[in-house]
Design a protein around this motif. Structure first.
Motif, PDB file in Angstrom:
ATOM      1  N   TRP A 101       0.675  -1.118  -0.108  1.00  0.00           N
ATOM      2  CA  TRP A 101      -0.078   0.242  -0.249  1.00  0.00           C
ATOM      3  C   TRP A 101       1.006   1.438   0.176  1.00  0.00           C
ATOM      4  O   TRP A 101       0.515   2.267  -0.878  1.00  0.00           O
ATOM      5  N   GLN A 102       1.910   1.194   0.930  1.00  0.00           N
ATOM      6  CA  GLN A 102       2.788   2.489   0.816  1.00  0.00           C
ATOM      7  C   GLN A 102       3.494   2.788  -0.442  1.00  0.00           C
ATOM      8  O   GLN A 102       3.703   3.904  -0.759  1.00  0.00           O
ATOM      9  N   ALA A 103       3.951   1.543  -0.939  1.00  0.00           N
ATOM     10  CA  ALA A 103       4.660   1.670  -2.268  1.00  0.00           C
ATOM     11  C   ALA A 103       3.682   2.355  -3.341  1.00  0.00           C
ATOM     12  O   ALA A 103       3.948   3.079  -4.370  1.00  0.00           O
ATOM     13  N   PHE A 104       2.372   1.588  -3.401  1.00  0.00           N
ATOM     14  CA  PHE A 104       1.522   2.110  -4.337  1.00  0.00           C
ATOM     15  C   PHE A 104       1.197   3.539  -4.433  1.00  0.00           C
ATOM     16  O   PHE A 104       0.825   4.310  -5.254  1.00  0.00           O
ATOM     17  N   GLU A 105       0.858   4.157  -3.267  1.00  0.00           N
ATOM     18  CA  GLU A 105       0.556   5.482  -2.823  1.00  0.00           C
ATOM     19  C   GLU A 105       1.694   6.546  -2.969  1.00  0.00           C
ATOM     20  O   GLU A 105       1.337   7.574  -2.950  1.00  0.00           O
ATOM     21  N   ALA A 106       2.916   6.051  -3.206  1.00  0.00           N
ATOM     22  CA  ALA A 106       4.057   7.056  -3.379  1.00  0.00           C
ATOM     23  C   ALA A 106       3.862   7.751  -4.660  1.00  0.00           C
ATOM     24  O   ALA A 106       3.589   7.136  -5.681  1.00  0.00           O
ATOM     25  N   ASN A 107       4.151   8.963  -4.572  1.00  0.00           N
ATOM     26  CA  ASN A 107       4.113   9.905  -5.831  1.00  0.00           C
ATOM     27  C   ASN A 107       5.222   9.868  -6.734  1.00  0.00           C
ATOM     28  O   ASN A 107       5.029  10.112  -7.940  1.00  0.00           O
ATOM     29  N   THR A 108       6.232   9.245  -6.449  1.00  0.00           N
ATOM     30  CA  THR A 108       7.358   8.839  -7.067  1.00  0.00           C
ATOM     31  C   THR A 108       7.622   7.321  -7.495  1.00  0.00           C
ATOM     32  O   THR A 108       7.168   6.804  -6.545  1.00  0.00           O
ATOM     33  N   ARG A 109       8.209   7.034  -8.504  1.00  0.00           N
ATOM     34  CA  ARG A 109       8.452   5.642  -8.421  1.00  0.00           C
ATOM     35  C   ARG A 109       9.397   5.024  -7.197  1.00  0.00           C
ATOM     36  O   ARG A 109      10.501   5.848  -6.792  1.00  0.00           O
TER      37      ARG A 109
END
Length: 279
Positions: A101-109
């Motif tokens: 979830w944290q990785a998916f919602e990050a605004n950058t890659r």
């Protein structure tokens, strides 16, 4: 975004090709290899090389796939309800975001490391198939769908403790990190011990490879272990002559850095006994 290795991590050509191929395809990179060959460190170095954040999910035998998505704390909500807390009316207060979830919602890659996936139950990889393929998942408690803002670079490591499902393997780009040859290992050592003398390094690595190739060895020493051993050799200010094989004891100097179980220690003691007996 191209990975070319870093100053602190020696990446072979086939490894850099594998990383960049996985990034281009948008597939998870499944990395296997002996323990201590730098699989976990690879993910950190890819993140450092590309200048992107990293999320680490270290898998244990008790880890469930759902934990990577989110966890709903129903017990806390029930307790707050009994206490008349206002926050109980918003279920989001009781949802703990997982690493996906944290990785998916990050605004950058970002780089997402799923470390030692083979430690978990055999169903664990299958339970992540859709989420890693579609880059989205549903939160049943809130009715929302979480989609990746940008597809993360997913690196999955395995020590080959158990076979992974075919359906999971089909969705990954695979790379096996082979144990480094002498020249590659010298390059790795140069990063960690740049001042080591060539004569000592050559003699130590020759002895190290002899140990690895000893028939009957239960656990072969790894890259990380030879780096520890060399650090001890330098700290003790030993010379190349100090590393010569002694028929009185076939055990290498400071062998505790290389041999990690009593069976292998006994193996070298038996070899020494046989050498003294002329067998």
């Amino acid at each position: 975004m191209k990975f070319t290795g870093t100053d602190s991590y020696v990446a072979t050509e086939d490894l850099t090709i594998a990383v960049n191929a996985a990034v281009t395809l948008g597939r998870p990179l499944l990395v296997k290899g002996e323990p201590g060959t730098g699989k976990t460190e690879l993910a950190r170095q890819v993140a450092a090389s590309l200048g992107v954040p990293m999320f680490e999910w270290h898998v244990k035998s008790t880890t469930r796939a759902q934990q990577g998505l989110y966890e709903y704390d129903a017990v806390s909500r029930l307790r707050d309800s009994q206490l008349g807390e206002e926050r109980v009316h918003d279920v989001r207060n009781y949802i703990r975001k997982g690493k996906l979830w944290q990785a998916f919602e990050a605004n950058t890659r970002v780089v997402l490391l799923i470390d030692e996936i083979d430690k978990a139950d055999i169903e664990f990889p299958n339970d992540l198939l859709q989420e890693l393929d579609r880059m989205e998942f549903h939160v049943y408690e809130t009715g929302e769908t979480i989609r990746a803002v940008q597809r993360p670079i997913v690196i999955i490591t395995s020590n080959n403790e158990k076979e992974l499902p075919d359906a999971f393997l089909r969705r990954c780009f695979f790379h096996y990190i082979r144990f480094p040859d002498m020249e590659t290992l010298k390059r790795i050592v140069a990063v960690h011990h740049p001042d080591i003398k060539e004569a000592l390094l050559t003699r130590a690595l020759t002895r190290f490879y002899e140990i690895r190739e000893t028939p009957g060895l239960k656990k072969k020493p790894s890259t990380s272990e030879v780096l520890d051993w060399l650090k001890l050799l330098l700290a003790e200010d030993l010379s190349p002559e100090d590393l010569q094989t002694d028929t009185k004891s076939a055990l290498p100097r400071l062998h505790g850095a290389l041999l990690k179980n009593e069976q292998d220690v006994h193996l070298f003691e038996r070899l020494a006994f046989m050498a003294r007996s002329g067998r």
